[in-house]
Design an enzyme around this catalytic site. Structure first.
Site, PDB file in Angstrom:
ATOM      1  N   ARG A  41      45.382  39.010  38.487  1.00  0.00           N
ATOM      2  CA  ARG A  41      46.104  40.204  38.138  1.00  0.00           C
ATOM      3  C   ARG A  41      46.940  40.499  37.483  1.00  0.00           C
ATOM      4  O   ARG A  41      48.010  41.177  37.133  1.00  0.00           O
ATOM      5  CB  ARG A  41      45.975  40.848  39.468  1.00  0.00           C
ATOM      6  N   LYS A 206      27.539  45.237  50.315  1.00  0.00           N
ATOM      7  CA  LYS A 206      26.629  46.415  49.890  1.00  0.00           C
ATOM      8  C   LYS A 206      26.862  47.394  49.254  1.00  0.00           C
ATOM      9  O   LYS A 206      26.863  47.679  48.210  1.00  0.00           O
ATOM     10  CB  LYS A 206      28.306  47.365  50.769  1.00  0.00           C
ATOM     11  N   GLY A 356      37.717  42.051  41.389  1.00  0.00           N
ATOM     12  CA  GLY A 356      38.525  41.057  41.551  1.00  0.00           C
ATOM     13  C   GLY A 356      37.358  39.824  42.379  1.00  0.00           C
ATOM     14  O   GLY A 356      37.579  39.309  42.224  1.00  0.00           O
ATOM     15  N   GLY A 380      35.396  47.970  41.456  1.00  0.00           N
ATOM     16  CA  GLY A 380      35.670  49.835  41.957  1.00  0.00           C
ATOM     17  C   GLY A 380      35.382  50.236  40.586  1.00  0.00           C
ATOM     18  O   GLY A 380      34.699  50.725  39.852  1.00  0.00           O
TER      19      GLY A 380
HETATM   20  C1  3PG Z   1      40.659  46.999  44.344  1.00  0.00           C
HETATM   21  O1  3PG Z   1      41.233  45.898  44.651  1.00  0.00           O
HETATM   22  O2  3PG Z   1      39.645  47.035  43.769  1.00  0.00           O
HETATM   23  C2  3PG Z   1      41.908  47.674  43.374  1.00  0.00           C
HETATM   24  O3  3PG Z   1      43.277  46.993  43.022  1.00  0.00           O
HETATM   25  C3  3PG Z   1      41.850  48.808  44.197  1.00  0.00           C
HETATM   26  O4  3PG Z   1      42.210  48.792  45.352  1.00  0.00           O
HETATM   27  P1  3PG Z   1      41.772  49.962  46.822  1.00  0.00           P
HETATM   28  O5  3PG Z   1      39.934  49.575  46.667  1.00  0.00           O
HETATM   29  O6  3PG Z   1      42.269  49.292  48.337  1.00  0.00           O
HETATM   30  O7  3PG Z   1      41.643  51.564  45.971  1.00  0.00           O
END
Ligand code: 3PG
Ligand code: MG
Length: 399
Positions: A41, A206, A356, A380
């Site tokens: 990232r 999940k 990620g 997400g």
């Molecule tokens: C992730 O790793 O999915 C993003 O950096 C967002 O992080 P978060 O899910 O803690 O908002």
């Protein structure tokens, strides 16, 4: 879509101007040593940062890391990230010890043209994630005071209605950075009219996290392959015992409904690597997916499943993969993820890795990233994009 881009901003000239860059530098850290275990990232925002540096901007970068609870928490400090970012940029990054306090103010004021600052973790401040518009707005005011323009390059966070993502752009001229632009370009192809056969592989722990995307994707895909921790809730829904594997009891009925409506598109594991314990050196063997012994925990998909998934991927023209197939961090349970990743890499298809974790898996397993058309930095975020949801960070750029 009327989004202004980094090139538009560069075209106006940014020399001597303070440019705020929201990045997603939420990198995985080693639990024991705190070292960065995957810097993907950080690398992903370099094109945007380098362009701004070359153009002589004063670049102020901000990001979240982990999920601290609105107050400083040393284990979530961005300091190590500042070090790594400096190495990759080939120039020191000025690190501020706070996000909007004295240290941040003097760090920003001290920047010369072409220099880069990184502020401390946004989530050390309650206002960042607050549901209260006024509280978020007040924090956004403080952040916005550090810049003359705003660049969103935090694709991984565009699905969050947070101050730095949603409220700061409302206060400053705003553009999409190179990473956000590329991500949207690629994912819009998948959301639009993907070439068929379109095969999606989902894993991760999940079902509840993936439910909406499964619903949204089922009508569009030809095949949906399910592995990872979430497969056990589906196996249970088929009436199988899953031992002490991960199980979301309250999702079993939902999974049963999905299976009934899926027109046979959903493919589940037929065999599973089951272990005595959740540990790298636990005794384990391959068992049938419909007969996981009680007390055993399924930690990976088995070889027959990998072969079946690979066969389904072989003829695909479009592939989206999100979520590891097993506990790939432990060598004994990495074969499923590796096998599926290799099958995707080999397919004569447009291939997108989202998330990620799956992106980190590709690198951790030593696979060649160039064998995939796109490795998304958003987990997400990419799922919500494919669900067709309005993403607060993108919507903010459109206004
Ligand atoms: C992730 O790793 O999915 C993003 O950096 C967002 O992080 P978060 O899910 O803690 O908002
Ligand atoms: Mg996440």
């Amino acid at each position: 879509m009327s989004i202004r881009t980094l090139d538009d901003l560069l075209g106006e000239g940014v020399s001597g101007r303070r440019v705020l860059v929201r990045a997603d530098l939420n990198v995985p850290l080693d639990k024991q040593t705190g070292a960065i275990t995957d810097d993907g990232r950080i690398r992903a925002v370099l094109p945007t940062l380098k362009a701004l540096v070359s153009a002589g901007a004063k670049v102020v970068v901000f990001s979240h890391l982990g999920r601290p609870k609105g107050a400083p928490d040393p284990q979530f400090s961005l300091r190590p990230v500042a070090g790594r970012l400096g190495e990759l940029l080939g120039a020191p990054v000025h690190f501020a010890e706070d996000t909007v306090g004295d240290s941040a103010r003097s760090t920003v004021e001290g920047l010369a043209d072409g220099q880069v600052a990184l502020l401390e973790n946004l989530r050390f401040n309650k206002g960042e994630t607050s549901k209260d518009d006024a509280e978020r707005g007040a924090f956004a005011d403080q952040l916005a005071a550090f810049g003359d323009a705003y660049v969103d390059d935090a694709f991984g966070a565009v699905h969050r209605r947070h101050a730095s993502v949603h409220d700061v752009p409302a206060r400053l001229p705003h553009v999409a950075g190179r990473l956000v632009l590329r991500e949207v370009e690629v994912l819009s192809k998948l959301a639009g009219e993907p070439e068929h056969p379109y095969v999606v592989v989902l894993g991760g722990s999940k079902v509840s996290d993936k439910l909406a995307v499964i619903e949204a994707l089922l009508p569009k895909v030809d095949r949906l392959l399910i592995g990872g921790g979430m497969c056990f809730t589906f196996l249970k829904a088929q009436g199988h015992e899953v031992g002490s594997s991960l199980l979301e009891e309250e999702m079993v009925q939902t999974c049963r409904n999905l299976l009934e409506r899926s027109e046979g598109k959903i493919m589940l594991p037929v065999d599973v690597v089951a272990a005595d314990a959740f540990a790298p050196d636990a005794a384990h063997d391959t068992v049938r997916a419909d007969g996981i012994p009680s007390k055993r925990v399924g930690l990976d998909i088995g070889p027959e499943t990998v072969a079946g998934f690979a066969a389904a991927l072989k003829g695909a023209r479009t592939i989206f993969w999100n979520g590891p197939m097993g506990v790939f961090e432990m060598e004994a349970f990495a074969h499923g993820t590796r096998g599926v990743a290799e099958a995707i890499a080999k397919a004569d298809a447009f291939t997108v890795v989202g998330g990620g974790d799956s992106a980190a898996a590709v690198r951790a397993l030593g696979l060649d990233e160039s064998n995939f058309d796109h490795i998304s930095t958003g987990g997400g975020a990419s799922l919500e994009y494919l669900e067709g949801k309005t993403l607060p960070g993108i919507a903010a750029l459109e206004n």
